[in-house]
Design a protein around this motif. Structure first.
Motif, PDB file in Angstrom:
ATOM      1  N   GLU B  93      80.809  34.563  57.712  1.00  0.00           N
ATOM      2  CA  GLU B  93      80.740  34.467  56.249  1.00  0.00           C
ATOM      3  C   GLU B  93      82.169  34.319  55.745  1.00  0.00           C
ATOM      4  N   SER B  95      85.062  35.741  53.719  1.00  0.00           N
ATOM      5  CA  SER B  95      85.443  37.062  53.197  1.00  0.00           C
ATOM      6  C   SER B  95      86.074  36.927  51.818  1.00  0.00           C
ATOM      7  N   SER B  96      86.366  38.078  51.195  1.00  0.00           N
ATOM      8  CA  SER B  96      86.912  38.084  49.830  1.00  0.00           C
ATOM      9  C   SER B  96      88.267  37.376  49.758  1.00  0.00           C
ATOM     10  N   ALA B 101      85.090  35.219  58.356  1.00  0.00           N
ATOM     11  CA  ALA B 101      85.005  36.536  59.014  1.00  0.00           C
ATOM     12  C   ALA B 101      83.614  36.730  59.594  1.00  0.00           C
ATOM     13  N   LYS B 103      80.093  38.406  60.223  1.00  0.00           N
ATOM     14  CA  LYS B 103      79.179  39.216  59.425  1.00  0.00           C
ATOM     15  C   LYS B 103      79.107  40.610  60.070  1.00  0.00           C
ATOM     16  N   GLU B 104      78.628  41.547  59.260  1.00  0.00           N
ATOM     17  CA  GLU B 104      78.610  42.930  59.742  1.00  0.00           C
ATOM     18  C   GLU B 104      77.759  43.103  61.007  1.00  0.00           C
ATOM     19  N   THR B 134      91.395  43.168  62.691  1.00  0.00           N
ATOM     20  CA  THR B 134      90.240  42.251  62.763  1.00  0.00           C
ATOM     21  C   THR B 134      90.459  41.148  63.800  1.00  0.00           C
TER      22      THR B 134
END
Lengths: 292, 419
Positions: B93, B95-96, B101, B103-104, B134
């Protein structure tokens, strides 16, 4: 054996605790008398080498005690005025610890410990913790440890403190039995402790050695200066301010006082009596009467 | 002497103070070293949370999946697998911060279980003393010609030694020293599960509790004699100024050593008993890829225990000196506590290297191995051409301290005046 105190002085700031004391001690029992604060404990600590004098030195057979080191401490026994114990140690353990410190061989230490605990009446509590002992029992244990190494020089600072009258009598006998070929210095402000056993009495006042001699020699100095007087009860306060009163008691509704001094008391009903060491003590220390 | 030593030892261990302090320190040590493994939390690939032994079992299972030699090829393959995750649209997805990034759920399934393994690989490619939680570096790494993992490690070491610092730059002698050490490290690294050993290494500072407890117990060794007026009797006895002082010192060290090793064994045994003894032979580089020490997890723990023991010896020596000099147990303890805990509140300077080099030697800081941190792992003390690492200096310093203070203690007690 000769223990010499050569012009010993000790000063704490501006306060002079000992002022040039010189003494020569040979075998025998020496009673060091003095009021509280006279310098007795300071002098004893200096003799023991645990307090340095400001001036002067202590010599044993001509050699400085500090220079002698272990050799001096080997022949020394000391009971301080105020000392603690290890509460978790049993009496026997405490004695064995002191014996180790004094360099006694293990088997001899055990034998000597048993013997001394027996002598001071503590053999039944030898395996009890010192923390459970009464003041008198602790003092007896202190005396026992002081003589563990059969010391040639035995220093006892207020050894009878905490002992009951029976124990004090026992203590006097004990010291007399140890005394042969030894120098024993026994400090006290209780005259009766030394009156019967001391060969020589040393009187210390405000850091100075006032006088020394046998009991007889010293009491002779106040012969003719001790009176027993009969007064009215109401006159007691008046005479107390005027004379040094050694003793007082009531007999047949009359107040009998014992007075010591250079001047004959201005009392009608009086008689000269034989002096005792206590009279001599009061003669020198009457200003400290309250502390007796 | 043997008798005196035994009785001096008895004085220490039979006191109520010792009993309660030792009891408390054993309980505190047990709590401090048992609670981290018992409260460890792990999440499985389905998001289910586990705690304590179950969590550790899960971590062990995941670590074992990656266990074995971390060769260049394996590192390349692992990075490739990692990068592949980002090529599957179902996993990613935006990220902000506008970056791609994971996904969870993808992170939970593919990365989180192997976090320490990926961290070990990623670390080789990031700058010294930086973090990349990360693994962005690994994500963007060009591995067309292989990951060259150990080459990247060497480059990182070189950067570490050659970059400019505001507080302290490595001298040529220091650089040679560290390069010499890193060359001796066996490659490739062996990866595996080592939670228990790792936890013990993380908690080195907690051993300060033990050291403080021992100092409390021995503080009265000399001061107690003054306070109970036993000094009069001791100092007038034949061996009162000789053998008994030695017996007291030996008793303090003997008691301290026995108490310390009981605590240290307990502190090490608890996490190992709960988390398992696995990983004893793994290299410490798996917790810091450029760590310059050739140590296994177990030998690093031994080094930590030895260092703590040396600190203890120094502190015992200092406590005995304070005990003779200050004359009361309380004042001895106040000074001890200040020496032990003041460094906790002192921070590393960004500009003053000398301050930092002193700070790292103080008792509390000396219990931190520093091996998991790039900056602290390369702390060296040059003396002309001779260079020593911080671990060697600590051991040496506290041995010297222990030895050098003792004659003063002996002298002060010998000359003690009973007033």
């Amino acid at each position: 054996m000769k223990l010499e105190l050569d012009r010993i002085s000790k000063q704490y700031g501006n306060k002079i605790a000992l002022d040039g004391i010189s003494l020569e001690l040979q075998e025998g029992i020496y009673g060091l008398l003095g009021a509280n604060g006279a310098g007795k404990t300071t002098l004893m600590r200096i003799i023991c080498g645990i307090l340095n004098p400001t001036a002067g030195e202590v010599k044993l057979n001509g050699t400085n005690n500090i220079e002698m080191g272990e050799d001096y401490r080997d022949i020394l026994g000391y009971l301080p005025q105020d000392f603690g114990y290890y509460p978790s140690f049993k009496a026997k353990e405490f004695m064995l610890y002191m014996a180790s410190l004094k360099g006694l061989e293990s088997n001899y230490a055990k034998m000597r410990t048993e013997e001394l605990l027996q002598i001071v009446g503590l053999s039944e509590v030898a395996n009890k913790k010192v923390g459970t002992f009464s003041g008198g029992m602790k003092q007896r244990l202190g005396i026992a440890q002081a003589v563990l190494n059969d010391p040639k020089v035995l220093i006892l600072d207020e050894p009878t403190a905490g002992l009951d009258p029976k124990e004090r009598i026992h203590f006097r006998k004990l010291i007399s039995s140890f005394a042969e070929d030894k120098i024993i210095i026994l400090s006290t402000h209780i005259v009766s402790d030394v009156e019967q056993i001391a060969d020589q009495i040393l009187i210390l006042k405000k850091g100075n050695l006032l006088t020394q001699g046998t009991v007889m020699e010293l009491t002779d100095r106040v012969r003719g200066k001790v009176w027993e007087c009969v007064i009215d009860n109401s006159e007691l306060e008046q005479f107390s301010n005027k004379y040094s009163i050694v003793n007082q008691h009531i007999q047949n509704n009359q107040m009998i006082i014992r007075v010591v001094g250079d001047d004959e008391p201005d009392i009608k009903n009086k008689k000269v009596v034989a002096p005792t060491l206590e009279d001599l003590y009061m003669y020198y220390f009457h200003e400290n009467e309250g502390r007796m | 002497m043997k008798e005196l030593l035994g009785l001096e030892l008895k004085k220490i261990y039979s006191s109520k103070l010792t009993f309660f302090v030792m009891l408390a320190s054993l309980l505190i040590t047990s709590f401090l070293y048992a609670s981290p493994p018992l409260s460890e939390i792990a999440v499985d690939k389905n998001g289910k949370q586990y705690m304590g032994r179950q969590a550790l079992e899960l971590e062990k299972q995941y670590a074992n999946e990656m266990a074995g030699p971390l060769t260049d090829e394996k590192a390349t393959e692992s990075i490739r697998e990692f990068q592949k995750l980002f090529k599957n649209p179902d996993n990613v997805e935006i990220s902000s911060d506008g970056e791609i990034a994971l996904k969870e759920d993808a992170n939970l399934k593919y990365v989180q279980p192997y976090y320490s393994y990926y961290k070990l690989i990623n670390e080789a490619y990031i700058l010294p003393s930086t973090v990349d939680m990360t693994f962005k570096t690994m994500q963007k790494l060009d591995i067309d010609n292989g990951a060259n993992y150990y080459n990247a490690r060497s480059i990182k070491i070189s950067k570490m030694l050659n970059q400019e610092y505001e507080d302290w730059n490595f001298s040529p002698a220091e650089k040679n020293f560290w390069l010499g050490k890193t060359e001796k490290i066996q490659l490739p690294y062996e990866y595996g599960y080592c939670w228990g050993w790792d936890m013990f290494l993380k908690c080195g500072e907690l051993l300060m509790v033990v050291i403080l407890a021992i100092c409390i117990c021995i503080a009265p060794v000399f001061a107690g004699e003054y306070q109970t007026h036993m000094d009069s009797l001791i100092l007038t006895a034949k061996y009162g100024k000789s053998k008994v002082i030695i017996a007291k010192i030996l008793a303090a060290f003997l008691f301290g050593s026995i108490a310390f090793f009981i605590h240290a064994i307990l502190a090490l045994a608890l996490p190992l008993a709960i988390a398992g003894t696995d990983g004893a032979g793994l290299p410490i580089q798996i917790i810091n890829v450029i760590c310059p020490y050739k140590l296994t997890m177990m030998s690093a723990c031994v080094v930590l225990i030895i260092t703590a023991y040396m600190v203890l010896l120094g502190m015992i020596s200092l406590t005995l000196l304070l005990s003779t000099k200050l004359g009361t147990t309380f004042s001895t303890l106040i000074v001890d506590i200040l020496i032990i805990f003041v460094p906790v509140f002192l921070s590393i300077s960004e500009t003053n290297g000398i301050w930092n080099h002193i700070l790292l030697l103080l008792p509390y800081n000396a219990l931190s191995t520093g091996i998991r941190d790039d900056y602290f792992a390369y702390f060296s003390y040059p003396l002309g051409n001779m260079v020593m690492d911080v671990m060697q200096v600590r051991v040496l310093l506290y041995i010297i301290l222990a030895v050098i203070l003792l004659p003063f203690t002996v002298k002060i007690f010998k000359r003690h005046q009973v007033l």
